[in-house]
Design a protein around this motif. Structure first.
Motif, PDB file in Angstrom:
ATOM      1  N   ALA A 124       2.318  -5.977  -5.923  1.00 15.36           N
ATOM      2  CA  ALA A 124       2.049  -6.139  -4.499  1.00 15.36           C
ATOM      3  C   ALA A 124       3.092  -7.065  -3.887  1.00 15.36           C
ATOM      4  O   ALA A 124       3.472  -8.076  -4.489  1.00 15.36           O
ATOM      5  CB  ALA A 124       0.652  -6.711  -4.300  1.00 15.36           C
ATOM      6  N   TYR A 125       3.571  -6.703  -2.706  1.00 14.39           N
ATOM      7  CA  TYR A 125       4.541  -7.497  -1.955  1.00 14.39           C
ATOM      8  C   TYR A 125       4.048  -7.656  -0.532  1.00 14.39           C
ATOM      9  O   TYR A 125       3.446  -6.730   0.029  1.00 14.39           O
ATOM     10  CB  TYR A 125       5.905  -6.784  -1.903  1.00 14.39           C
ATOM     11  N   ALA A 126       4.311  -8.819   0.079  1.00 17.79           N
ATOM     12  CA  ALA A 126       4.124  -8.968   1.516  1.00 17.79           C
ATOM     13  C   ALA A 126       5.126  -8.025   2.174  1.00 17.79           C
ATOM     14  O   ALA A 126       6.220  -7.807   1.649  1.00 17.79           O
ATOM     15  CB  ALA A 126       4.373 -10.409   1.932  1.00 17.79           C
ATOM     16  N   ALA A 127       4.743  -7.454   3.309  1.00 18.22           N
ATOM     17  CA  ALA A 127       5.619  -6.470   3.944  1.00 18.22           C
ATOM     18  C   ALA A 127       5.689  -6.678   5.448  1.00 18.22           C
ATOM     19  O   ALA A 127       4.689  -6.982   6.098  1.00 18.22           O
ATOM     20  CB  ALA A 127       5.109  -5.062   3.653  1.00 18.22           C
ATOM     21  N   CYS A 128       6.893  -6.502   5.980  1.00 20.24           N
ATOM     22  CA  CYS A 128       7.155  -6.577   7.419  1.00 20.24           C
ATOM     23  C   CYS A 128       7.684  -5.224   7.872  1.00 20.24           C
ATOM     24  O   CYS A 128       8.280  -4.480   7.087  1.00 20.24           O
ATOM     25  CB  CYS A 128       8.209  -7.631   7.716  1.00 20.24           C
ATOM     26  N   ALA A 129       7.474  -4.923   9.158  1.00 19.76           N
ATOM     27  CA  ALA A 129       7.993  -3.691   9.742  1.00 19.76           C
ATOM     28  C   ALA A 129       8.185  -3.912  11.233  1.00 19.76           C
ATOM     29  O   ALA A 129       7.621  -4.848  11.811  1.00 19.76           O
ATOM     30  CB  ALA A 129       7.036  -2.531   9.497  1.00 19.76           C
ATOM     31  N   LEU A 174      14.968  -6.404   0.841  1.00 15.92           N
ATOM     32  CA  LEU A 174      14.203  -7.495   0.237  1.00 15.92           C
ATOM     33  C   LEU A 174      14.501  -8.727   1.070  1.00 15.92           C
ATOM     34  O   LEU A 174      15.626  -9.210   1.096  1.00 15.92           O
ATOM     35  CB  LEU A 174      14.608  -7.707  -1.222  1.00 15.92           C
ATOM     36  N   LEU A 175      13.480  -9.242   1.790  1.00 15.81           N
ATOM     37  CA  LEU A 175      13.676 -10.375   2.690  1.00 15.81           C
ATOM     38  C   LEU A 175      13.618 -11.706   1.955  1.00 15.81           C
ATOM     39  O   LEU A 175      14.292 -12.660   2.326  1.00 15.81           O
ATOM     40  CB  LEU A 175      12.635 -10.349   3.811  1.00 15.81           C
ATOM     41  N   SER A 176      12.765 -11.782   0.953  1.00 14.67           N
ATOM     42  CA  SER A 176      12.671 -12.963   0.088  1.00 14.67           C
ATOM     43  C   SER A 176      12.139 -12.479  -1.253  1.00 14.67           C
ATOM     44  O   SER A 176      11.934 -11.282  -1.437  1.00 14.67           O
ATOM     45  CB  SER A 176      11.758 -14.028   0.707  1.00 14.67           C
ATOM     46  N   GLY A 177      11.848 -13.386  -2.143  1.00 16.47           N
ATOM     47  CA  GLY A 177      11.405 -12.993  -3.482  1.00 16.47           C
ATOM     48  C   GLY A 177      10.191 -12.088  -3.525  1.00 16.47           C
ATOM     49  O   GLY A 177      10.065 -11.250  -4.406  1.00 16.47           O
ATOM     50  N   ARG A 178       9.264 -12.238  -2.557  1.00 17.84           N
ATOM     51  CA  ARG A 178       8.032 -11.440  -2.569  1.00 17.84           C
ATOM     52  C   ARG A 178       7.742 -10.786  -1.227  1.00 17.84           C
ATOM     53  O   ARG A 178       6.610 -10.394  -0.952  1.00 17.84           O
ATOM     54  CB  ARG A 178       6.834 -12.302  -2.965  1.00 17.84           C
ATOM     55  N   THR A 179       8.752 -10.644  -0.370  1.00 19.32           N
ATOM     56  CA  THR A 179       8.570 -10.036   0.945  1.00 19.32           C
ATOM     57  C   THR A 179       9.620  -8.958   1.169  1.00 19.32           C
ATOM     58  O   THR A 179      10.803  -9.194   0.964  1.00 19.32           O
ATOM     59  CB  THR A 179       8.672 -11.092   2.076  1.00 19.32           C
ATOM     60  N   VAL A 180       9.161  -7.781   1.602  1.00 18.47           N
ATOM     61  CA  VAL A 180      10.062  -6.653   1.819  1.00 18.47           C
ATOM     62  C   VAL A 180       9.946  -6.156   3.262  1.00 18.47           C
ATOM     63  O   VAL A 180       8.918  -6.328   3.914  1.00 18.47           O
ATOM     64  CB  VAL A 180       9.766  -5.485   0.854  1.00 18.47           C
ATOM     65  N   LEU A 181      11.019  -5.560   3.741  1.00 18.11           N
ATOM     66  CA  LEU A 181      11.031  -4.863   5.020  1.00 18.11           C
ATOM     67  C   LEU A 181      10.881  -3.394   4.710  1.00 18.11           C
ATOM     68  O   LEU A 181      11.610  -2.860   3.855  1.00 18.11           O
ATOM     69  CB  LEU A 181      12.344  -5.125   5.759  1.00 18.11           C
ATOM     70  N   VAL A 182       9.913  -2.725   5.376  1.00 17.34           N
ATOM     71  CA  VAL A 182       9.645  -1.326   5.086  1.00 17.34           C
ATOM     72  C   VAL A 182       9.684  -0.497   6.363  1.00 17.34           C
ATOM     73  O   VAL A 182       9.592  -1.032   7.471  1.00 17.34           O
ATOM     74  CB  VAL A 182       8.274  -1.153   4.387  1.00 17.34           C
ATOM     75  N   THR A 183       9.792   0.798   6.176  1.00 15.45           N
ATOM     76  CA  THR A 183       9.716   1.751   7.268  1.00 15.45           C
ATOM     77  C   THR A 183       8.883   2.935   6.775  1.00 15.45           C
ATOM     78  O   THR A 183       8.859   3.215   5.570  1.00 15.45           O
ATOM     79  CB  THR A 183      11.130   2.186   7.714  1.00 15.45           C
ATOM     80  N   PRO A 184       8.170   3.615   7.680  1.00 13.42           N
ATOM     81  CA  PRO A 184       7.352   4.754   7.243  1.00 13.42           C
ATOM     82  C   PRO A 184       8.213   5.859   6.626  1.00 13.42           C
ATOM     83  O   PRO A 184       9.344   6.079   7.057  1.00 13.42           O
ATOM     84  CB  PRO A 184       6.690   5.251   8.533  1.00 13.42           C
TER      85      PRO A 184
END
Length: 72
Positions: A40-45, A60-70
């Protein structure tokens, strides 16, 4: 290359599933296949993405945060 950079390269382009809804103001959560399991990762969009939607990791924005898109 650091371990974080290697992981970032592995994650970019990976398809995951939203477990906590994401919007442009609040982080959500995604589950992504990593090294034979799932994590599991924190996610931003930049837009709202509903729970159970399929997404692709774009950064990958940080060690446990990702930027995603549909996924299209």
């Amino acid at each position: 290359m650091t371990v974080a950079e290697q992981l970032g390269q592995e994650l970019i382009g990976t398809v995951g599933r939203v477990t906590v809804p994401i919007d442009a103001v609040h982080q959500g959560e995604v589950v992504i296949p990593v090294r034979g399991g799932t994590e599991a990762y924190a996610a931003c969009a930049d837009e709202h993405i509903a729970k159970n939607s399929r997404v692709v990791v774009v950064e990958l924005l940080s060690g446990r945060t990702v930027l995603v898109t549909p996924c299209s």
